[in-house]
Motif scaffolding. Structure first.
Motif, PDB file in Angstrom:
ATOM      1  N   UNK A 182       0.983  -1.231   0.127  1.00  0.00           N
ATOM      2  CA  UNK A 182      -0.108   0.072  -0.044  1.00  0.00           C
ATOM      3  C   UNK A 182       0.867   1.116   0.033  1.00  0.00           C
ATOM      4  N   UNK A 183       2.093   1.344   0.454  1.00  0.00           N
ATOM      5  CA  UNK A 183       2.910   2.209   0.339  1.00  0.00           C
ATOM      6  C   UNK A 183       3.666   2.426  -1.050  1.00  0.00           C
ATOM      7  N   UNK A 184       3.534   1.437  -2.003  1.00  0.00           N
ATOM      8  CA  UNK A 184       4.183   1.546  -3.125  1.00  0.00           C
ATOM      9  C   UNK A 184       2.863   1.057  -4.438  1.00  0.00           C
ATOM     10  N   UNK A 185       1.906   1.742  -4.271  1.00  0.00           N
ATOM     11  CA  UNK A 185       0.809   1.305  -5.219  1.00  0.00           C
ATOM     12  C   UNK A 185       1.162   1.092  -6.593  1.00  0.00           C
ATOM     13  N   UNK A 186       0.920  -0.370  -7.460  1.00  0.00           N
ATOM     14  CA  UNK A 186       1.244  -0.477  -8.598  1.00  0.00           C
ATOM     15  C   UNK A 186       0.292  -1.143  -9.066  1.00  0.00           C
ATOM     16  N   UNK A 187      -0.652  -0.730 -10.181  1.00  0.00           N
ATOM     17  CA  UNK A 187      -1.820  -1.570 -10.598  1.00  0.00           C
ATOM     18  C   UNK A 187      -1.372  -2.682 -11.422  1.00  0.00           C
ATOM     19  N   UNK A 188      -0.321  -2.646 -11.793  1.00  0.00           N
ATOM     20  CA  UNK A 188       0.449  -3.772 -12.543  1.00  0.00           C
ATOM     21  C   UNK A 188       0.781  -4.880 -11.847  1.00  0.00           C
ATOM     22  N   UNK A 189       1.042  -4.803 -10.292  1.00  0.00           N
ATOM     23  CA  UNK A 189       1.256  -6.021  -9.480  1.00  0.00           C
ATOM     24  C   UNK A 189      -0.043  -6.527  -9.162  1.00  0.00           C
ATOM     25  N   UNK A 190      -0.077  -7.973  -9.398  1.00  0.00           N
ATOM     26  CA  UNK A 190      -1.304  -8.617  -9.155  1.00  0.00           C
ATOM     27  C   UNK A 190      -0.922  -9.626  -8.047  1.00  0.00           C
ATOM     28  N   UNK A 191      -1.548  -9.948  -7.038  1.00  0.00           N
ATOM     29  CA  UNK A 191      -1.494 -10.859  -5.977  1.00  0.00           C
ATOM     30  C   UNK A 191      -1.342 -12.360  -6.624  1.00  0.00           C
ATOM     31  N   UNK A 192      -0.126 -12.996  -6.223  1.00  0.00           N
ATOM     32  CA  UNK A 192      -0.093 -14.439  -6.694  1.00  0.00           C
ATOM     33  C   UNK A 192       0.622 -15.384  -5.584  1.00  0.00           C
ATOM     34  N   UNK A 193       0.242 -16.571  -5.868  1.00  0.00           N
ATOM     35  CA  UNK A 193       1.183 -17.772  -5.045  1.00  0.00           C
ATOM     36  C   UNK A 193       2.540 -17.615  -5.441  1.00  0.00           C
ATOM     37  N   UNK A 194       3.534 -17.726  -4.449  1.00  0.00           N
ATOM     38  CA  UNK A 194       4.929 -17.716  -4.810  1.00  0.00           C
ATOM     39  C   UNK A 194       5.465 -18.929  -3.864  1.00  0.00           C
ATOM     40  N   UNK A 195       6.570 -19.296  -4.021  1.00  0.00           N
ATOM     41  CA  UNK A 195       7.420 -20.407  -3.280  1.00  0.00           C
ATOM     42  C   UNK A 195       7.747 -19.732  -1.997  1.00  0.00           C
ATOM     43  N   UNK A 196       7.554 -20.586  -0.627  1.00  0.00           N
ATOM     44  CA  UNK A 196       8.335 -19.999   0.368  1.00  0.00           C
ATOM     45  C   UNK A 196       9.495 -20.430   0.852  1.00  0.00           C
TER      46      UNK A 196
END
Length: 322
Positions: free
Chosen positions: A193-207
């Motif tokens: 929320x401090x660096x809003x970027x509409x191009x970044x979509x939430x996605x699963x990633x390796x842990x």
């Protein structure tokens, strides 16, 4: 089973917890929904009957739901999560104190009852992230680059009961959210929320093993069974910037069923995490941070060995939503 869900108006139409409620109902369980922010509550009558096998809280921080959950716990009823554990993370000043005392990698935290007292934070600590101690869903989070910017922000902060300020940790602009449910960990990457970027979509990633170990230790430290952890990868490694009880579980596969099964299990057995949480470590030493884990989903129980390397580039984190 008969369950009572305390659902704040803010979440009235959200998939979480409504999908879980529908799933539990489909399995044949009775779910009563109480909206603590929109109801006249006869406190003694609500909790004295003992008619429910467990109480589940999905409300905003600072709302009346936690008070009702604590009343149910005081009457000897099972709550999901443990009511004391929820209080420990919803007060972000308290959560920071507990976490740093127990060895979690968390930023230094200043707490003030009046926003003008933030002027006393040393200039060397800037830039600062300032937010309400009872905030949720990214509400009221501000990045303050220099002391001069603080003055312009003070009127906006005036309505908050308590504020915290933490030195900003340089990051890539995204953060990692780790969800813990049913003994498993799932990681997602999302925009800060401090660096809003509409191009970044939430996605699963390796842990990574290191982040999984920290997330598992968060549950042990605070006594949480269903929770989320916001982690960013700073120059010195992973940093915990927020902990949430009963989060959204977005991107968790088959989330409603997983959360529903976890709720039923906790209703039957109570909280194993809360039984050992918030106790002073022996001889004043911090609790060890476990760190062996597999790729997401990872078992919380597996995160027990020495720290491994940080996640791959696809899982780089930024400033978390607090």
């Amino acid at each position: 089973m008969r369950l009572c869900f305390l659902v704040e108006e803010h979440y009235r139409h959200d998939g979480m917890p409504n999908e879980v409620i529908r799933q539990l109902t489909a399995w044949g369980h009775q779910v009563d929904v109480v909206r603590p922010g929109g109801s006249l509550l006869r406190m003694g009558e609500v909790v004295a009957s003992g008619a429910h096998d467990a109480w589940v809280l999905k409300t905003v921080s600072g709302g009346p739901g936690l008070t009702l959950l604590e009343a149910a716990a005081a009457a000897g009823m099972t709550t999901v999560n443990d009511a004391r554990s929820i209080r420990g993370v919803r007060d972000k000043a308290l959560a920071a104190a507990i976490g740093r005392t127990r060895g979690l990698p968390m930023p230094a935290t200043y707490a003030v009852a009046r926003p003008e007292l933030l002027r006393e934070v040393p200039a060397a600590e800037y830039p600062l992230v300032v937010k309400p101690a009872d905030g949720s869903s990214g509400r009221g989070v501000h990045l303050v680059s220099a002391p001069g910017e603080l003055e312009a922000l003070l009127p906006e902060l005036a309505g908050e009961h308590m504020l915290i300020a933490q030195p900003y940790v340089a990051n890539s602009g995204t953060d990692i959210k780790v969800y813990a449910v049913g003994g498993e960990l799932f990681a997602t990457e999302r925009c800060s929320p401090l660096h809003p970027d509409p191009a970044v979509r939430e996605r699963r990633v390796p842990l990574s093993a290191e982040v999984a170990a920290i997330a598992a230790q968060v549950g042990a430290v605070y006594g949480l069974d269903l929770y989320g952890v916001d982690v960013l990868l700073g120059p010195e490694g992973p940093v915990v910037v927020d902990v949430n009880d009963f989060p959204s579980f977005r991107q968790v596969p088959d989330a409603a069923a997983r959360v529903g099964r976890a709720v039923l299990g906790l209703a039957r057995t109570g909280s194993p995490a809360a039984a050992s949480a918030c106790r002073p470590p022996a001889h004043g030493l911090p609790l060890p941070i476990p760190a062996q884990a597999t790729a997401a989903p990872a078992s919380v129980a597996q995160a027990t060995a020495a720290p491994a390397s940080v996640a791959p580039a696809s899982a780089r984190a930024g400033e978390a939503a607090l």
